[in-house]
Design a protein around this motif. Structure first.
Motif: not given
Length: 940
Positions: A311-315, A331-334, A345-349
């Motif tokens: 999770q830290d890596l994804h952040r 990709a940012v949203a994912g 996530w929702l803002r990036a979507v």
């Protein structure tokens, strides 16, 4: 030298020394799985002792003794074999696995190679103890001065992957271009990984169909997973995060981004990257870019990273990607979602969908938003922002059943603001009508949306009302659409929104053009095609395409090309794929009516395939393909095409398409002597057109409906049809409908001619011929060559019938004529009109032939033979055709191949079924055909 497996083998064979030549040492390097051992095996298989070499062996391959040496195993050569004194081919595999003692022994062998000998040494460059030195340090000495060569194996290209996929899956086993591209991308073209992944794909259940998603779902081949995980584990724990970071980034990245995601800091991160490269846990696929040599390996590593660390890596990955230009917001949203950060996530979507919409990538936006909104527990505020975005893209893009389901659920949410719910309902209604073909349901939804939006968002209310203006679908009369137009214009004016005004104008164009409003062309000229506002331009494009579609049905074929060219260009420029696809359907209709039939069937079928998920938009193609099948005598297929092959309920077809399809089905029933069925179809189809009240759309139905009713004995209803048709057209400018009206009157006049009073019947037939001629002239002016030929045939038929009235049944010599004997046809006068009719009938038959209308051509020639005088000089008795088909056999065979039954052929050619059966038997005997269908292939 960089080579693939096949070219490497050829290079090695060419490099082998002759009997007295200096020895040759060849180093072959390749990453794990690139086929080094396989290459050695192929090379070994090419070598044969002189007395066993076969004719298929490559020329020039010397007869060398073979000796395998697999390093790192107990399979090295015995001590005495190191000092062989005969020409030998040493096949040394995996030298990177050799320990110091084995390297010393190998060096002695290679330094002592005799003349005529050769050695091929393979290794993985990423696993050499001393980079760049296959045999370790210090460098070798070569006292006998052998020729030293080096070859590097390369991954497979996409074409080679395709061949492997075809071998593994078969041509029809899901070996699609999409699958091949994805397999090549994920495997990097490494042969061993390609083969292993294909084995996993082949074993999937349900059966693999060839999508990229199925390739991804197959997982990571165990051999690859074990390799990459063992290399990762070989790193010290402090250095592993750099490999984990590469797995989460899932693609080659620069050093700074990789270290930032790993969280190690600059100094430790640099050391970790160097260790990862030395151990081959990571590679440098492109200069300055680091990642996995095989992209698929990232999945195996990612699955082993502890959850909190992952999770830290994804952040950190989301933060790194947000700093790129341009930002890949999807990709940012994912990554935000994988990090467990729902708000981000929702803002990036939302940003990803807006970016996709702005660039015309509507389907990408739809897929992302559908997946997001289908997730449980989306906050109401986010749902209220994302759902309208989904609806806008779905209306502009192509069909998505899931979008309809998602929107249908969302509009039931009473927590949504009324304006948002009304907007969603509007877009849902548009999708139901335009893309799904569920018109009654869509109409109700649009009515509710118009009411919901009236007081809260007048611009969108105008859009809903505008959608109710278009008259194409059955069940609602023209005056209802005109009433909605008045409301839509008022709402658009009140809103002050120029895009909404244009949307209303585009639909006003469609309505006015459909019923031949004299002001229609002025409305087309008002469309703001030069607008710099993308929303206005998109609506203007729709207006142009609406006008083109109506122009095709009205018969203004000369104006269609310009309207479609401008409309399609504007649609493509503003990102309106639905409008663009609709225009392609209009082009197929244009080609049908203007006689451009060459390749038209294939174009229709390609369009149907390309729009398989949107059967409504493919309705034009289904109709044209069915009309072609009727004309070509392919009656077995005609009905299936006209009924949309079961993909769409024909009762919901747009009215003009439904009327044209009904006309073809009635004609088919009449040709098969199914008069009662034809009359029932005529009444049903006419009712739909009459209820709609857009009378130009009766053009493709009226002549056949009138004929069906008259032949069924219901001439009163037929007369009423023609009268209503004429009154409905009024003074509207509808050339195709005007010609069809004259044609319908000709049919009435022909069939109304009294059968028992020769003089009155002759007069009636000649009047009918005159009307047919007027219709033919009208169709010639449009131009519509097929309709022109049909009406010319009608005129000739009436003139010839009038000429022979009272001279007996012209078909009484049928059986003899069918047998190709020289029996005189019915007497024909020297009247100029009759001779002209014969000439016209010959012309019709040739026009039908040129178009490819096999059935019509056969029918015209059959009529011609029953009236045309026998050629002078023909000897009495049966003409001899030896083993060649007679003209009549040729004609019967052609109709049989197209799928007509004996009874249908008999009706077409004025023969008896027994005679048809005899001709087919004769044709099969002469051609050697084993079936009726084989007659089209000629003599084997």
């Amino acid at each position: 030298m960089i080579t693939t497996g096949g070219s490497a083998l050829r290079s090695l064979v060419r490099a082998l020394p002759g009997p007295d030549a200096d020895p040759v040492l060849m180093f072959v390097e390749g990453a794990a799985g690139e086929g080094k051992s396989h290459l050695l095996q192929e090379l070994a298989d090419l070598q044969r002792p002189a007395d066993r070499r076969g004719p298929a062996d490559p020329p020039g391959v010397p007869d060398l003794a073979r000796l395998w040496w697999r390093c790192g195993t107990e399979g090295g050569p015995p001590e005495e074999d190191e000092h062989r004194r005969e020409p030998t081919l040493w096949l040394v595999d995996d030298v990177h696995r050799a320990d110091e003692d084995e390297l010393r022994r190998l060096r002695r062998v290679l330094e002592g190679l005799e003349r005529g000998s050769a050695a091929v040494v393979t290794y993985r460059p990423e696993e050499l103890p001393v980079p760049g030195l296959p045999l370790g340090s210090p460098p070798m000495t070569y006292p006998n001065r052998p020729t030293v060569l080096r070859s590097r194996l390369a991954p497979w290209d996409e074409e080679r992957v395709r061949r492997a996929a075809t071998e593994a899956l078969g041509e029809s086993g899901g070996c699609t271009a999409e699958a091949v591209t994805r397999i090549h991308e994920r495997t990097g073209g490494v042969p061993r990984v390609v083969v292993d992944l294909l084995a996993m794909v082949r074993g999937q259940w349900p059966a693999f169909t060839g999508t990229a998603a199925e390739v991804d779902a197959a997982g990571v081949p165990p051999r690859l997973a074990e390799l990459v995980l063992s290399r990762t584990h070989a790193l010290s724990p402090v250095h592993r995060p750099v490999v984990w970071a590469a797995a989460v980034l899932d693609g080659p990245v620069c050093r700074e981004e990789l270290i930032a995601v790993s969280g190690l800091g600059a100094a430790t991160g640099n050391s970790a990257l160097l260790r990862a490269l030395e151990s081959a846990a990571l590679a440098e696929p492109a200069e300055g870019r680091y990642g996995f040599a095989v992209p698929l390996a990232a999945s195996a590593v990612r699955a082993t990273v502890p959850g909190p660390v992952r999770q830290d890596l994804h952040r950190r990955t989301a933060n790194v990607l947000s700093r790129r230009h341009p930002v890949d917001w999807a990709a940012v949203a994912g990554h935000h979602r994988a990090a467990g950060d729902s708000p981000r996530w929702l803002r990036a979507v939302e940003k990803a969908a807006e970016a996709a919409e702005a660039s015309g990538r509507h389907q990408q936006a739809i897929t992302l938003l559908e997946r997001t909104l289908a997730t449980p527990d989306i906050p109401p505020q986010a749902r209220a922002r994302l759902a309208p975005l989904l609806a806008r893209n779905a209306v502009t893009g192509l069909r998505s059943d899931q979008t309809v389901d998602v929107l249908a659920q969302i509009v039931q949410d009473t927590a949504l603001p009324p304006a948002v719910r009304g907007e969603l309902r509007l877009d849902l209604g548009l999708m139901l009508c335009n893309q799904m073909g569920r018109f009654p349901e869509g109409w109700r939804v649009l009515e509710i949306a118009a009411a919901e939006l009236r007081d809260v968002r007048s611009a969108l209310a105008a859009r809903a009302m505008a959608a109710l203006v278009l008259p194409y679908h059955p069940g609602v009369s023209l005056d209802v659409h005109q009433a909605w137009l008045i409301k839509a214009v008022a709402a658009a004016d009140d809103s002050g929104d120029e895009a909404m005004r244009t949307a209303v104008l585009a639909n006003h164009v469609g309505l006015a053009m459909s019923w031949a409003d004299p002001e229609a062309w002025d409305l087309v000229a008002k469309l703001p095609v030069e607008s710099t506002d993308p929303a206005c331009a998109r609506q203007a494009a729709r207006g142009l395409c609406n006008a083109a579609d109506s122009a095709v049905w009205l018969g203004f074929y000369g104006r269609v090309d310009d309207l479609l060219t401008r409309g399609r260009e504007l649609s493509a420029r503003t990102g309106a794929p639905y409008t663009e696809h609709s225009a392609l359907g209009t082009l197929l209709l244009q080609a049908w009516w203007t006689g451009q039939w060459l390749g038209l069937a294939e174009r229709c079928e390609e369009f149907i395939t390309a729009t398989a998920d949107m059967p409504l938009i493919a309705s034009d193609a289904y109709l044209v393909r069915g009309l072609l099948a009727v004309a070509q005598g392919d009656w077995g297929e005609a009905k299936s095409w006209l009924f949309q092959r079961g993909t769409f309920g024909t009762e919901n077809l747009p009215v003009p398409l439904g009327a044209a399809a009904a006309g073809a089905l009635i004609r088919l029933a009449l040709a098969r002597q199914e008069v009662t069925v034809a009359a029932e179809q005529a009444r049903s189809a006419w009712k739909v057109v009459a209820e709609k009240g857009v009378w130009p759309w009766a053009a493709e139905l009226a002549p056949w409906a009138v004929e069906a009713l008259v032949r069924a004995g219901d001439s009163g209803t037929a007369h009423t049809m023609v009268r209503n048709f004429a009154q409905g057209l009024g003074r509207g400018d509808a050339p195709a409908a005007r010609a069809a009206l004259v044609w319908s009157r000709a049919v009435l006049t022909e069939t109304d001619a009294p059968a028992s009073q020769d003089r009155e019947r002759r007069s009636g037939l000649l009047e009918a011929a005159k009307l047919y001629g007027e219709a033919a002239a009208a169709y010639a002016e449009l131009p519509r060559p097929y309709s022109q030929a049909l009406t010319m045939e009608g005129a000739a038929r009436c003139v010839l019938a009038a000429d022979t009235e009272g001279a007996g049944d012209p078909a009484q010599g049928e059986e003899a004529d069918a047998a190709d004997t020289a029996v005189a046809p019915a007497p024909v006068s020297d009247d100029p009109a009759t001779l002209t009719a014969l000439t016209d009938l010959e012309s019709c038959a040739q026009r039908f032939t040129d178009l490819g209308a096999v059935w019509d051509a056969a029918r015209a020639r059959a009529l011609l033979r029953t009236r045309q005088p026998a050629r002078k000089g023909r000897p009495p008795g049966r003409p001899s055709h030896a083993d060649q088909l007679s003209p009549r056999e040729e004609e019967v065979a052609q109709l049989a191949v197209s799928g007509l039954t004996n009874r249908e052929i008999a009706a077409t050619l004025h023969l008896s079924p027994r005679t048809v059966e005899q001709h087919i038997a004769g044709a099969m005997r002469k051609t050697g055909a084993l079936s009726r269908r084989d007659l089209g292939r000629g003599r084997p």
